[in-house]
Write a protein that holds these residues in place. Structure first.
Motif, mmCIF file in Angstrom:
data_model
loop_
_atom_site.group_PDB
_atom_site.id
_atom_site.type_symbol
_atom_site.label_atom_id
_atom_site.label_comp_id
_atom_site.label_asym_id
_atom_site.label_seq_id
_atom_site.Cartn_x
_atom_site.Cartn_y
_atom_site.Cartn_z
ATOM 1 N N GLY A 104 0.812 -1.215 0.000
ATOM 2 C CA GLY A 104 0.000 0.000 0.000
ATOM 3 C C GLY A 104 0.841 1.258 0.000
ATOM 4 O O GLY A 104 0.548 2.223 -0.721
ATOM 5 N N VAL A 105 1.901 1.249 0.813
ATOM 6 C CA VAL A 105 2.801 2.403 0.854
ATOM 7 C C VAL A 105 3.424 2.643 -0.516
ATOM 8 O O VAL A 105 3.503 3.784 -1.005
ATOM 9 C CB VAL A 105 3.888 2.190 1.919
ATOM 10 N N GLU A 106 3.875 1.554 -1.146
ATOM 11 C CA GLU A 106 4.528 1.676 -2.447
ATOM 12 C C GLU A 106 3.559 2.062 -3.555
ATOM 13 O O GLU A 106 3.981 2.543 -4.610
ATOM 14 C CB GLU A 106 5.216 0.362 -2.794
ATOM 15 N N ARG A 107 2.266 1.837 -3.334
ATOM 16 C CA ARG A 107 1.266 2.208 -4.335
ATOM 17 C C ARG A 107 0.617 3.543 -3.982
ATOM 18 O O ARG A 107 -0.608 3.708 -4.041
ATOM 19 C CB ARG A 107 0.214 1.109 -4.466
ATOM 20 N N GLY A 108 1.425 4.475 -3.572
ATOM 21 C CA GLY A 108 0.931 5.828 -3.338
ATOM 22 C C GLY A 108 0.284 6.046 -2.001
ATOM 23 O O GLY A 108 -0.528 6.967 -1.843
ATOM 24 N N GLY A 109 0.589 5.207 -1.034
ATOM 25 C CA GLY A 109 0.034 5.387 0.302
ATOM 26 C C GLY A 109 -1.371 4.849 0.449
ATOM 27 O O GLY A 109 -2.151 5.358 1.268
ATOM 28 N N ALA A 110 -1.715 3.816 -0.289
ATOM 29 C CA ALA A 110 -3.046 3.205 -0.182
ATOM 30 C C ALA A 110 -3.226 2.581 1.196
ATOM 31 O O ALA A 110 -2.281 2.085 1.811
ATOM 32 C CB ALA A 110 -3.221 2.142 -1.263
ATOM 33 N N HIS A 111 -4.451 2.598 1.688
ATOM 34 C CA HIS A 111 -4.786 1.962 2.959
ATOM 35 C C HIS A 111 -4.460 0.470 2.854
ATOM 36 O O HIS A 111 -4.672 -0.144 1.794
ATOM 37 C CB HIS A 111 -6.270 2.166 3.261
ATOM 38 N N PRO A 112 -3.936 -0.161 3.918
ATOM 39 C CA PRO A 112 -3.613 -1.589 3.843
ATOM 40 C C PRO A 112 -4.782 -2.454 3.393
ATOM 41 O O PRO A 112 -4.588 -3.446 2.672
ATOM 42 C CB PRO A 112 -3.193 -1.921 5.270
ATOM 43 N N VAL A 113 -6.003 -2.106 3.807
ATOM 44 C CA VAL A 113 -7.182 -2.869 3.372
ATOM 45 C C VAL A 113 -7.359 -2.756 1.865
ATOM 46 O O VAL A 113 -7.633 -3.757 1.181
ATOM 47 C CB VAL A 113 -8.449 -2.380 4.109
ATOM 48 N N ASP A 114 -7.200 -1.573 1.328
ATOM 49 C CA ASP A 114 -7.348 -1.398 -0.114
ATOM 50 C C ASP A 114 -6.249 -2.140 -0.866
ATOM 51 O O ASP A 114 -6.497 -2.733 -1.924
ATOM 52 C CB ASP A 114 -7.337 0.081 -0.475
ATOM 53 N N ALA A 115 -5.020 -2.115 -0.332
ATOM 54 C CA ALA A 115 -3.936 -2.862 -0.972
ATOM 55 C C ALA A 115 -4.259 -4.347 -0.990
ATOM 56 O O ALA A 115 -4.051 -5.035 -2.011
ATOM 57 C CB ALA A 115 -2.624 -2.612 -0.230
ATOM 58 N N PHE A 116 -4.798 -4.868 0.121
ATOM 59 C CA PHE A 116 -5.172 -6.283 0.188
ATOM 60 C C PHE A 116 -6.284 -6.602 -0.802
ATOM 61 O O PHE A 116 -6.173 -7.544 -1.600
ATOM 62 C CB PHE A 116 -5.605 -6.620 1.615
ATOM 63 N N LEU A 117 -7.363 -5.839 -0.757
ATOM 64 C CA LEU A 117 -8.499 -6.125 -1.641
ATOM 65 C C LEU A 117 -8.113 -5.960 -3.104
ATOM 66 O O LEU A 117 -8.573 -6.729 -3.965
ATOM 67 C CB LEU A 117 -9.671 -5.220 -1.279
ATOM 68 N N ASP A 118 -7.276 -4.989 -3.425
ATOM 69 C CA ASP A 118 -6.830 -4.817 -4.812
ATOM 70 C C ASP A 118 -6.073 -6.053 -5.297
ATOM 71 O O ASP A 118 -6.280 -6.519 -6.420
ATOM 72 C CB ASP A 118 -5.936 -3.581 -4.935
ATOM 73 N N LEU A 119 -5.191 -6.576 -4.461
ATOM 74 C CA LEU A 119 -4.416 -7.754 -4.863
ATOM 75 C C LEU A 119 -5.299 -8.988 -4.978
ATOM 76 O O LEU A 119 -5.098 -9.832 -5.861
ATOM 77 C CB LEU A 119 -3.279 -7.998 -3.874
ATOM 78 N N VAL A 120 -6.290 -9.105 -4.102
ATOM 79 C CA VAL A 120 -7.227 -10.228 -4.216
ATOM 80 C C VAL A 120 -8.016 -10.120 -5.519
ATOM 81 O O VAL A 120 -8.236 -11.114 -6.219
ATOM 82 C CB VAL A 120 -8.179 -10.286 -2.995
ATOM 83 N N LEU A 121 -8.437 -8.917 -5.847
ATOM 84 C CA LEU A 121 -9.161 -8.723 -7.109
ATOM 85 C C LEU A 121 -8.277 -9.039 -8.315
ATOM 86 O O LEU A 121 -8.736 -9.623 -9.293
ATOM 87 C CB LEU A 121 -9.671 -7.287 -7.196
ATOM 88 N N GLU A 122 -7.016 -8.671 -8.232
ATOM 89 C CA GLU A 122 -6.101 -8.902 -9.359
ATOM 90 C C GLU A 122 -5.758 -10.370 -9.537
ATOM 91 O O GLU A 122 -5.658 -10.866 -10.666
ATOM 92 C CB GLU A 122 -4.804 -8.110 -9.144
ATOM 93 N N HIS A 123 -5.600 -11.100 -8.416
ATOM 94 C CA HIS A 123 -5.004 -12.430 -8.516
ATOM 95 C C HIS A 123 -5.830 -13.552 -7.889
ATOM 96 O O HIS A 123 -5.475 -14.732 -8.057
ATOM 97 C CB HIS A 123 -3.608 -12.411 -7.874
ATOM 98 N N GLY A 124 -6.901 -13.220 -7.204
ATOM 99 C CA GLY A 124 -7.747 -14.252 -6.628
ATOM 100 C C GLY A 124 -6.984 -15.181 -5.707
ATOM 101 O O GLY A 124 -6.140 -14.756 -4.906
#
Length: 622
Positions: free
Chosen positions: A418-438
């Protein structure tokens, strides 16, 4: 094989002999020169052990007569222990389709208890068993349904025992009867999981009759569950909690009364979010104007989310013991490390937004939910709520990605991503990766038992039992088949560092005889006349390899990859009823093809072998 021939591993020899016809046979197996532990906590000693007809027939300091002996195991420099006991498994389904239970055997476990957490397969059919076990224990539902429908021939506890003993059992089995099993079979799963429905008088009587039959058949007791984040699978009752959680005090009192009168055990999981429920469970163990209820509660864990929980649990068990209760907490004596594929992990069931996602079975629906911004706000709110009892520490900075199609994130935490992706909230970083890769996104975290100094204190605490492996469940999430070996390593390392917290004898007792005596089953000891359930361990290989895990396809469940442990160098031999089921860490041809284990009925011991006079120097008491 001659006496000069060694195995491929130095200092180990398993000598097979084929006596000539008519040769007198003193022993079926001799274990030479090992450091012998009898499971009582008494001092260990170098001894030779003779096994005949599945029992220990001789224990001597001097060499035994090996005339006609079919098998000699050279245990010089190694430990010879009673087989380990696993008091908390969910092998109820696996035992039917793969009865060797080889993953436990190969780590020295020769007795397992089934029927934990209110779940057993005595009375429910395949569909209901699938709903009960599938999501709660993370066993794919269809395999549960297919297995029960294929193998179930019983309608009573006695028939169940007979059915198990027709299988080529690897280890011995002892059992609880599950409260949810009885409730679902009596009331129907739908009625049994409605808060406004009580059992009729006839239904209550039928559950009590089921419990009576189980106790008469030799079950160690009843398991129940009040924990509210265990959710059911299926269509009709999906996401409801287990049937036992809907039981009211009157129903529970009448069932517990039977356990009190018989002296059998209640295994229970209290509702951690309800302090009154925990206090009630503790008070019922004490009795107060009635017979104490022998109780084993889940679970004593040094959870990261609440470091004050363990001192409170320890004080509670000490107080109850002083007041006359026979009470124990169950405890996993190793770090509780869990793995997950995407969002498929039971810890998300403990808060609303996590359970909301797991309620949806189809990935398309889940993905749509996880994209929704209002859902993400709810998830972030749950994640940031640090108040109240909880199991997961809810810290995505403490959750490492171990596999992903995007190699750039492997080895990082979700918080770091999340930090490396522009300071995204850890929850958003997690959900984004789940959406990308299941489910191709694999990650892990340690939920509890992370402090070695606390584990040492718990291992020595009388009110805490070593157990809670959950073997047979959470096949993609955890592997604690070798927990006994890991505790022995912890003890050995501390002893060698001059910081002993238990002797090896005490640790062996805690993993064997102490448990067998408390559950009143015929296991856990190596004395003349005892069952020859034996583990031979090479202490030189109780090392860092025990911390690793492996994955292996499980043919019985469609070839799905499950987490396992592989510590072949540590385990020289495992015998059940005197027969070698594991040698040099590998299952033998006997394992899974011939029955070595038995159903162990509570309060029954079979020290029936006449003792052979031992050579001079035999251990006292043998």
């Amino acid at each position: 094989m001659s006496a000069d021939v060694k195995t491929s591993r130095p200092a180990r020899a398993m000598l097979e002999r084929h006596p000539a016809e008519g040769t007198p046979v003193n022993f079926d197996t001799v274990i030479r020169n090992g450091r012998w532990f009898d499971g009582t906590g008494a001092p260990s000693a170098i001894r030779n052990i003779g096994i005949r007809d599945g029992h220990i027939a001789a224990i001597a300091a001097e060499p035994l007569d090996e005339t006609g002996c079919g098998q000699v195991i050279d245990a010089a420099g190694q430990w010879v222990l009673p087989g380990l006991i696993d008091i908390h498994t969910h092998y109820d389904v696996e035992i039917l389709v793969a009865p060797s239970l080889s993953e436990s055997l190969r780590h020295g476990v020769t007795t397992v208890l089934v029927g934990s957490c209110s779940l057993s397969t005595i009375h429910v059919d395949g569909q209901d068993a699938g709903d009960l076990f599938g999501r709660v224990e993370a066993i794919p539902r269809q395999y549960v349904v297919d297995t029960i429908d294929r193998f179930k021939t019983w309608s009573s506890c006695a028939d169940y025992i007979a059915a198990l003993e027709r299988l080529p059992l690897g280890p011995n089995i002892a059992a609880f009867i599950g409260h949810s099993d009885m409730r679902a079979a009596t009331m129907g799963l739908d009625r049994a999981t409605r808060s406004d429905v009580r059992p009729t008088a006839a239904e209550q009587a039928r559950m009590e009759q089921m419990l009576d039959e189980a106790l008469q058949a030799g079950f160690v007791g009843m398991s129940s569950q009040q924990l509210l984040f265990d959710k059911m699978d299926g269509d009709i009752c999906r996401s409801r909690t287990l049937p036992s959680t809907y039981a009211k005090p009157k129903e529970l009192r009448r069932l517990k009364a039977k356990l009190r009168r018989s002296g059998r055990i209640l295994q229970a999981g209290p509702d951690v979010k309800n302090p009154f429920d925990i206090v009630s469970q503790l008070a019922q163990a004490l009795g107060i104007f009635r017979r104490p209820l022998k109780t084993s509660l889940l679970a004593a864990a040094d959870v990261k989310s609440n470091p004050l929980a363990i001192p409170a649990m320890v004080q509670a068990s000490r107080m109850l013991s002083k007041l006359g209760a026979d009470f124990r907490w169950q405890h996993l004596p190793v770090p509780f490390e869990v793995y997950a594929d995407g969002i498929d992990l039971v810890i998300f069931e403990e808060f609303g937004s996590g359970a909301e996602a797991l309620h949806l079975r189809e990935s398309v629906e889940r993905d749509e939910l996880m994209r929704d911004q209002s859902y993400r706000r709810r998830f972030r709110k749950d994640y940031e709520n640090k108040y109240g009892p909880r199991v997961w520490h809810r810290d995505f900075f403490d959750a490492e990605i171990v596999d992903c199609p995007d190699a750039s994130v492997i080895g990082k935490s979700f918080g770091q991503v999340g930090v490396e992706r522009g300071g995204a909230h850890p929850v958003d970083a997690f959900l984004d990766l789940v959406l990308e890769h299941g489910t191709a996104l694999r990650w892990h975290t340690t939920i509890s038992n992370h402090r070695p100094e606390v584990l040492k204190k718990l291992a020595a605490e009388p009110g805490i039992q070593m157990g809670f492996s959950d073997a047979g469940a959470h096949l993609r999430n955890m592997a604690f088949y070798n927990m006994g070996l890991r505790l022995l390593r912890h003890v050995l390392d501390a002893e060698q560092a001059g910081q002993a917290f238990l002797t090896v004898e005490q640790a062996v007792h805690r993993l064997t005889g102490e448990l067998a005596d408390w559950y009143r089953i015929d296991a856990g000891h190596l004395r003349i006349g005892d069952r020859a359930d034996v583990l031979v361990v090479d202490p030189g290989h109780l090392d860092a390899t025990l911390d690793a895990y492996a994955e292996e396809p499980f043919a019985a469940y469609g070839g799905m990859s499950r987490m396992v442990n592989r510590n072949d160098d540590a385990v020289t031999a495992v015998l059940v009823s005197g027969r070698a089921v594991v040698l040099d860490g590998q299952p033998t041809s006997v394992c899974g093809t011939q029955r070595t284990g038995s159903f162990l009925r509570a309060e029954t011991r079979t020290r029936a072998v006449a003792a052979q006079a031992t050579a001079p120097g035999a251990a006292p008491g043998t």
